[in-house]
Design an enzyme around this catalytic site. Structure first.
Site, PDB file in Angstrom:
ATOM      1  N   ASP A 190      11.190  75.374  72.613  1.00  0.00           N
ATOM      2  CA  ASP A 190      12.651  75.460  72.605  1.00  0.00           C
ATOM      3  C   ASP A 190      13.131  75.609  71.158  1.00  0.00           C
ATOM      4  O   ASP A 190      12.781  74.803  70.307  1.00  0.00           O
ATOM      5  CB  ASP A 190      13.202  74.166  73.234  1.00  0.00           C
ATOM      6  CG  ASP A 190      14.700  74.228  73.484  1.00  0.00           C
ATOM      7  OD1 ASP A 190      15.361  75.126  72.946  1.00  0.00           O
ATOM      8  OD2 ASP A 190      15.194  73.359  74.218  1.00  0.00           O
ATOM      9  N   HIS A 244      16.463  75.911  70.121  1.00  0.00           N
ATOM     10  CA  HIS A 244      17.888  75.645  69.913  1.00  0.00           C
ATOM     11  C   HIS A 244      18.103  74.736  68.712  1.00  0.00           C
ATOM     12  O   HIS A 244      17.836  73.542  68.773  1.00  0.00           O
ATOM     13  CB  HIS A 244      18.494  75.010  71.168  1.00  0.00           C
ATOM     14  CG  HIS A 244      18.578  75.960  72.310  1.00  0.00           C
ATOM     15  ND1 HIS A 244      17.558  76.105  73.226  1.00  0.00           N
ATOM     16  CD2 HIS A 244      19.547  76.837  72.672  1.00  0.00           C
ATOM     17  CE1 HIS A 244      17.900  77.030  74.115  1.00  0.00           C
ATOM     18  NE2 HIS A 244      19.105  77.496  73.800  1.00  0.00           N
TER      19      HIS A 244
END
Lengths: 135, 460
Positions: free
Chosen positions: A12, A14
C-alpha cells in the site's frame, strides 16, 4: 518522550494520511518513528524494539489490511513486545462490510483498537493519551 | 627531491611503494614476506633492499607511513539489538573502519557468546543497540555481560545515548578499557558511521598494533596509521569523488580477491535508478565495504567450492578440471603458488566465482510487490547498475592472463535479474597494487595520490 511507531502496511503506497499522522503526533509531543509506506510487519516490529515504542499504529487504505495484519500480534509476542499497543485504521477490509464485525475480527487478531473509515487521527488522540496513561 | 615511502604490512606480504612528490609519480614498488611472528622489521628491511635494488641506489625518504593487516588484521565483534538495524549498523561501522568482523551478535548476549568473544581473540568490541531515546535494557544487559567477563579488549560503546551514563558506571566499576561514541543508529534507519569509526582507528593506532608486535617497526618508520582496508576505502573514495580540479571517476566498484577473503568496495550513493523502486531498510554509506570470509583463493578455497553449483562443477569436470580436488589442494597447502598454465586457469575460475558471489552479496536487490497501482519494487541495498568503473586488485586478478573475463562476472546477468549489479562498467586493473599506498598518501597529498591512481590504474 514516548515513542509511537507508525506506517502503512503491505503493498500500500498511500502516503498522505501517513504524513498527517506523523505531523499530528509529533505536535502532540510524541517521538514518532515512521516506517513509511510499503512496510512489512517486521519493519514495524523491528522499529518498535529499537525505539522501545509503547504503541504501533498501523494504517491500511487499499483494502487488503486483513491479510497484511494477520499474525502481527503473535510476532510482537515472539519479539518480546508483549505490552505494546496495536492500533489499526483506514479502509482495512475489502468493500463495505459491517464495521462491528470487522472490529471483532481484528480484535481477535490481537489489535487493541480498530478504527472505521473516515476516523481521523485527531479523533483518536484522546484514546492514545488514555491508553498510554497520560490523562 | 621529496620522496615518500608507503608501506603495507599484509598478512602474507610487506609491500613498499616509493613516490616522488615533485614528479607526482611512482618511483618503484617491491615486496617481501611479512615477518610479524619473529620480528616485523626483518621483512620490511628485505623489501627495502629490494626496492633500492630496483631503483639502482639507496635513496632518502622524507616520510614513511604504513598501514597494516598483518597478524590477523583488526578483529572485531559487532553487537547490536535487532539484526537488520543496530546490529547491521554496527557491522558496517567495523567494516568501514577496516576491521574483520569475526563475530556478529544481537539481542541479549549469553555466556556462550561472551566466551566466543574470548575464543576468537577479538581486538575491539563494538557495543551498540537501541536508537536514541529507545531501548536501553538490551545494551545495558550486554554491557553487564562484558563487565562480568574476563574480556580485556577495548570496548567502544556506540548505542542508545540514554544508556551511556549507566554503561560508563558499569564499565568503570569493572575496570574495563572503554570509549563512548555517538550512536551508530541515532534514529531509525539512519546510519552514523564516523564517530565510532574514528574511535576504532585511534584505538588501532594506539593499542592494537603494539599488542600485535607491529609497533616495533616504528623505530624504522614514522608510524603505522591505518588498518589496510581503511586505506583502500580512502583511496577508492578519492578516486571516485576527485579532488579540487582533478576530476574523479564517479561511481565505481572494486573487487579485491585475497587468500582468505574477497572484499568488495562500492563508491556510490546507490539510490534507485528506476521509477517504481522504493528504498527500504537501513541507510547505505557512500563508501561501502563488504568482506566475504568464506571466499578466498587459499585459506577459504572450500567456500568457493560450496558456492559452486553441481552443474558448474560437472561442467569443469568435462573440460578436464577437477575443481573439487584442486580447491582441496589449495586449502591444504596455503602457500601453493601457481606454476603451470592449468594452475593459472584454475585460479582464474576460482577467482571469478569469488567475484561473482561476493558481488551478489554486496549489491542491492529488488523485491517485487504487486500493488493496485501495478508492480512496485522494494530496493534493499545499493543500486550499482550505473557504476562507471569496476576495478580489479589482489594477486590473482593482477597476475591473470584474462582479467576482463574474470571481472565481467560482477556485471548484470540474466539469471540474477533482481540483483542491482553494474550493467556496463569499464574495467580497470590496479596492476602495480597501489590502492592501499595511495590511500595512505592521500592523507597528506590527496591530489598527487589521485593523479598517480589515474595514471597507474588503467583500463584493460
Amino acid at each position: 518522550m514516548k515513542s509511537i511507531v507508525i506506517g502503512v502496511i503491505g503493498a500500500d503506497v498511500h502516503a498522505v494520511g501517513n504524513r498527517i499522522i506523523e505531523y499530528t503526533l509529533t505536535r502532540e509531543g510524541y517521538n514518532v518513528v515512521n516506517v513509511g509506506v510499503l512496510s512489512t510487519q517486521e519493519d514495524f516490529i523491528n522499529a518498535a524494539i529499537e525505539t522501545s515504542a509503547h504503541l504501533i499504529l498501523v494504517s491500511s487504505l487499499y483494502g487488503h489490511g486483513e491479510l497484511d495484519c494477520r499474525g502481527m500480534r503473535d510476532k510482537c509476542n515472539e519479539a518480546g513486545l508483549d505490552n505494546v499497543l496495536l492500533y489499526v485504521g483506514g479502509n482495512i477490509v475489502v468493500g463495505k462490510q459491517d464495521f462491528p464485525e470487522v472490529e471483532k475480527r481484528f480484535k481477535t487478531m490481537g489489535f487493541d483498537r480498530v478504527y472505521a473509515p473516515g476516523i481521523t487521527i485527531d479523533d483518536v488522540l484522546q484514546t492514545i493519551k488514555e491508553d498510554l496513561g497520560e490523562v | 627531491m621529496h620522496n615518500y615511502l608507503l608501506v603495507d604490512f599484509g598478512s602474507t606480504f610487506t609491500k613498499l611503494t616509493a613516490v616522488d612528490l615533485d614528479k607526482e609519480d611512482l618511483i618503484a614498488t617491491s615486496k617481501a614476506i611479512t615477518t610479524v611472528e619473529s620480528n616485523i622489521i626483518v621483512g620490511y628491511e628485505t623489501a627495502l633492499e629490494r626496492l633500492y635494488k630496483k631503483i639502482g641506489s639507496k635513496i632518502e625518504f622524507d616520510h614513511i607511513v604504513a598501514c597494516s593487516s598483518a597478524a590477523g588484521g583488526l578483529k572485531m565483534v559487532a553487537i547490536g539489538l535487532v539484526e537488520e538495524l543496530t546490529t547491521e549498523a554496527a557491522t558496517r561501522v567495523c567494516l568501514g573502519a577496516g576491521a574483520k568482523v569475526e563475530l556478529v551478535l544481537s539481542h541479549n548476549i549469553n555466556n556462550a557468546e561472551v566466551q566466543s568473544i574470548l575464543d576468537k581473540k577479538i581486538d575491539i568490541v563494538l557495543l551498540a543497540g537501541g536508537a536514541n531515546g529507545g531501548n536501553s535494557e538490551c545494551v545495558i544487559h550486554n554491557a553487564k555481560k562484558l563487565a562480568e567477563s574476563s574480556i580485556t579488549a577495548p570496548i567502544v560503546f556506540a548505542g542508545n545515548k540514554d544508556a551511556a551514563d549507566e554503561i560508563i558506571s558499569i564499565l568503570t566499576t569493572a575496570k574495563k578499557d572503554f570509549f563512548i561514541c555517538e550512536n551508530v543508529m541515532p534514529r531509525l534507519n539512519v546510519l552514523n558511521i564516523s564517530s565510532a569509526k574514528d574511535q576504532i582507528k585511534e584505538i588501532f593506532v594506539k593499542n592494537i598494533i603494539e599488542a600485535k608486535g607491529i609497533k616495533k617497526v616504528e623505530k624504522e618508520i614514522d608510524r603505522v596509521v591505518l588498518p589496510t582496508p581503511n586505506a583502500v576505502l580512502m583511496a577508492a573514495e578519492l578516486l571516485s569523488k576527485g579532488f579540487d580540479s582533478e576530476k574523479g571517476l564517479g561511481d565505481l566498484m572494486i573487487a579485491d580477491v585475497g587468500g582468505a577473503t574477497t572484499d568488495i568496495y562500492s563508491m556510490a550513493d546507490g539510490l534507485p535508478t528506476q521509477m517504481n523502486a522504493l528504498l527500504s531498510g537501513l541507510e547505505e554509506p557512500f563508501a561501502k565495504r563488504t568482506v566475504e570470509g568464506d571466499l578466498g583463493m587459499r585459506y577459504s578455497a572450500l567456500g568457493i567450492l560450496s558456492a559452486m553449483t553441481p552443474s558448474e562443477i560437472s561442467h569443469y569436470q568435462k573440460e578436464g578440471i577437477d575443481i573439487v580436488k584442486e580447491s582441496h589442494n589449495r586449502v591444504n597447502k596455503i602457500d601453493f603458488i601457481s606454476e603451470t598454465d592449468l594452475d593459472y586457469i584454475i585460479d582464474d575460475i576460482m577467482a571469478a566465482r569469488c567475484i561473482d558471489t561476493a558481488t551478489s552479496r554486496h549489491v542491492g536487490t529488488l523485491k517485487g510487490v504487486y500493488t493496485p497501482m501495478g508492480i512496485m519494487y522494494y530496493q534493499v541495498g545499493k543500486d550499482l547498475t550505473k557504476a562507471n568503473y569496476f576495478i580489479g586488485t589482489g594477486g590473482v586478478v593482477i597476475s591473470s592472463k584474462d582479467p576482463v573475463s574474470m571481472l565481467k562476472r560482477a556485471t548484470k546477468i540474466e539469471t540474477k535479474t533482481m540483483e542491482l549489479r553494474p550493467v556496463a562498467p569499464k574495467f580497470l586493473l590496479d596492476k602495480d597494487y597501489i590502492l592501499s599506498a595511495m590511500g595512505l598518501l592521500s592523507m597528506d597529498h590527496p591530489e598527487i595520490a589521485l593523479k598517480i591512481m589515474k595514471k597507474h590504474i588503467t583500463e584493460i
